[in-house]
Motif scaffolding. Structure first.
Motif, short mmCIF file in Angstrom:
data_model
loop_
_atom_site.label_atom_id
_atom_site.label_comp_id
_atom_site.label_asym_id
_atom_site.label_seq_id
_atom_site.Cartn_x
_atom_site.Cartn_y
_atom_site.Cartn_z
N VAL A 131 0.87 -1.18 0.00
CA VAL A 131 0.00 0.00 0.00
C VAL A 131 0.90 1.23 0.00
N PRO A 132 0.75 2.16 -0.94
CA PRO A 132 1.64 3.32 -0.97
C PRO A 132 1.73 4.07 0.36
N ALA A 133 0.62 4.21 1.06
CA ALA A 133 0.64 4.92 2.34
C ALA A 133 1.46 4.18 3.38
N ILE A 134 1.39 2.84 3.38
CA ILE A 134 2.21 2.05 4.30
C ILE A 134 3.69 2.19 3.94
N GLN A 194 6.30 -5.30 12.51
CA GLN A 194 7.75 -5.52 12.42
C GLN A 194 8.35 -4.78 11.23
N HIS A 195 7.62 -4.76 10.12
CA HIS A 195 8.13 -4.07 8.93
C HIS A 195 8.22 -2.57 9.14
N LEU A 196 7.16 -1.97 9.67
CA LEU A 196 7.14 -0.52 9.84
C LEU A 196 8.18 -0.05 10.85
N THR A 197 8.30 -0.78 11.95
CA THR A 197 9.23 -0.36 13.00
C THR A 197 10.66 -0.78 12.71
N GLY A 198 10.85 -1.79 11.86
CA GLY A 198 12.19 -2.32 11.63
C GLY A 198 12.69 -3.13 12.81
N GLU A 199 11.77 -3.56 13.67
CA GLU A 199 12.13 -4.32 14.87
C GLU A 199 11.35 -5.63 14.91
N LEU A 288 -7.34 3.82 2.33
CA LEU A 288 -5.97 3.39 2.09
C LEU A 288 -5.12 4.37 1.29
N ASN A 289 -5.69 5.43 0.77
CA ASN A 289 -4.89 6.45 0.10
C ASN A 289 -4.45 7.57 1.04
N GLU A 290 -4.74 7.40 2.33
CA GLU A 290 -4.45 8.45 3.30
C GLU A 290 -3.52 7.95 4.39
N LEU A 291 -2.70 8.84 4.89
CA LEU A 291 -1.86 8.58 6.06
C LEU A 291 -2.01 9.77 7.00
#
Length: 383
Positions: A131-134, A194-199, A288-291
């Motif tokens: 997802v581009p926002a993710i 885990q992906h977003l945080t890198g942990e 899903l197009n928003e953050l």
């Protein structure tokens, strides 16, 4: 591709479209799709643009015109098909969760590592990373815009099992699905955290529940989410309907997760919020197009969450799509997934998420089940 139902249709859309939207060094060709029912798989091939139909996945793996095998089957066959395809010299994409057990996932990782030495790639299909926002949220976090992370909250809510008369499909049988809402939805939640945080998650404390323990049996084999029920025959539901757990990331940040298919009114409500010392991010799959982003370093008098419309050509994946403000949808995540895998194959680089990433998620899911069996006792996740 092996399997042609819900995920098969989504993956077909991705393979069919990626080379038409993005400038790729290689173009996917939909050579063959496999399924057990001759008429149904032939119809799926015609509908989704596959050149040939097979009724035995082994025949598909053996075909000379197949260089990549996409596994879209129930979890009980992931390991067998993926390992066989890798050993046959094919690249592999496998739907999540990677397997039904840690042992199966470990065998798949070993096969992928051996294949990598021969120049093959293997990827697990956590499509929400695309997802581009993710993807943009991940970029902001890696840039340090949130600073040290404190809290992660992920909920994934659906309602398709609220009706107690909904039939007993394969997704409700442990021997085929591995687990229920935990593996189906919770796997996405864990991977995103885990992906977003890198942990990595290092431990969990969990509760699970099965609210409807018997459901009408289907009259015939069904690989989807619906089908005619057999008159008067009921079977046991052997997976969870809902999972609720907390966790600790390697840095000490705290995380909470909820996954259920029993939340009336929630169709596909995946929500993520991450709080750090310098700011916060929030995402809702139903928008899903928003953050949403809050910069806590700004003066309090004007600070607050702001809506970022993630449709600019500078945002991840948007260079191939429409002018700003023209929204994308769920199916585009599979186009982006196909794009990334083709680029990895063409460049000979390891794609992400890897089978090793899928194994890590599997270990978290196993720790969740172990904790729930012990009435929420904190359970370390093997690293």
């Amino acid at each position: 591709m092996v399997g042609y139902a819900f995920m098969g249709a989504a993956h077909s859309q991705g393979w069919r479209t990626a080379g038409r939207v993005f400038d790729l060094p290689m173009r996917p060709v939909l050579a063959a799709v496999a399924g057990r029912d001759p008429a149904a798989v032939r119809a799926a091939a015609d509908r989704h643009g596959w050149a040939a139909a097979e009724t035995d996945w082994r025949a598909l793996v053996a075909r000379d015109d197949v260089q990549l095998v996409d596994v879209c089957t129930p979890g009980d066959s992931h390991a067998e098909i993926a390992v066989a395809a890798l050993e046959a010299g094919k690249h592999v994409l496998c739907e999540k969760p990677l397997a039904n057990s840690v042992a199966e996932a470990e065998a798949m990782v070993a096969a992928a590592e051996a294949a990598a030495a021969r120049g093959q790639v293997a990827m697990v299909g956590f499509n929400y990373r695309r997802v581009p926002a993710i993807a943009y949220a991940r970029r902001l976090i890696t840039q340090g815009r949130l600073g040290a992370l404190r809290h992660v909250r992920v909920t994934y809510l659906q309602d398709w099992l609220v009706d107690p008369d909904f039939p007993l499909t394969w997704r409700l049988e442990r021997e085929r699905a591995g687990s229920g809402a935990l593996g189906d939805l919770g796997a996405h939640a864990v991977d995103l955290a885990q992906h977003l945080t890198g942990e990595l998650l290092v431990g969990v404390s969990a509760l699970t529940e099965t609210f409807v323990r018997e459901r009408p049996r289907l009259a015939g084999v069904s690989a989807g989410l619906s089908g005619a029920a057999a008159d008067g025959a009921y079977g046991a539901v052997t997976v969870d309907d809902a999972a609720l757990f907390t966790g600790r990331l390697a840095s000490g940040a705290l995380a909470s997760f909820e996954a259920t298919r029993m939340a009336a009114g929630r169709k596909n409500a995946l929500r993520v919020e991450i709080n750090g010392e310098k700011g916060s991010l929030a995402f809702d799959l139903e928008r899903l197009n928003e953050l949403s982003f809050h910069d806590h370093t700004e003066p309090a008098v004007s600070a607050g969450f702001r809506r970022i419309l993630v449709t600019e050509p500078q945002h991840p994946y948007l260079e191939g799509w429409w002018p700003p403000g023209h929204a994308l949808g769920y199916e585009h995540t599979f186009v982006h997934q196909a794009r990334d895998l083709v680029l990895a194959v063409a460049s000979g680089t390891a794609p992400a998420p890897s089978f090793a990433d899928g194994l890590q998620v599997q270990r978290v899911l196993a720790a969740v089940e172990e904790s729930a069996q012990k009435n929420a006792v904190y359970t370390p996740v093997p690293q």
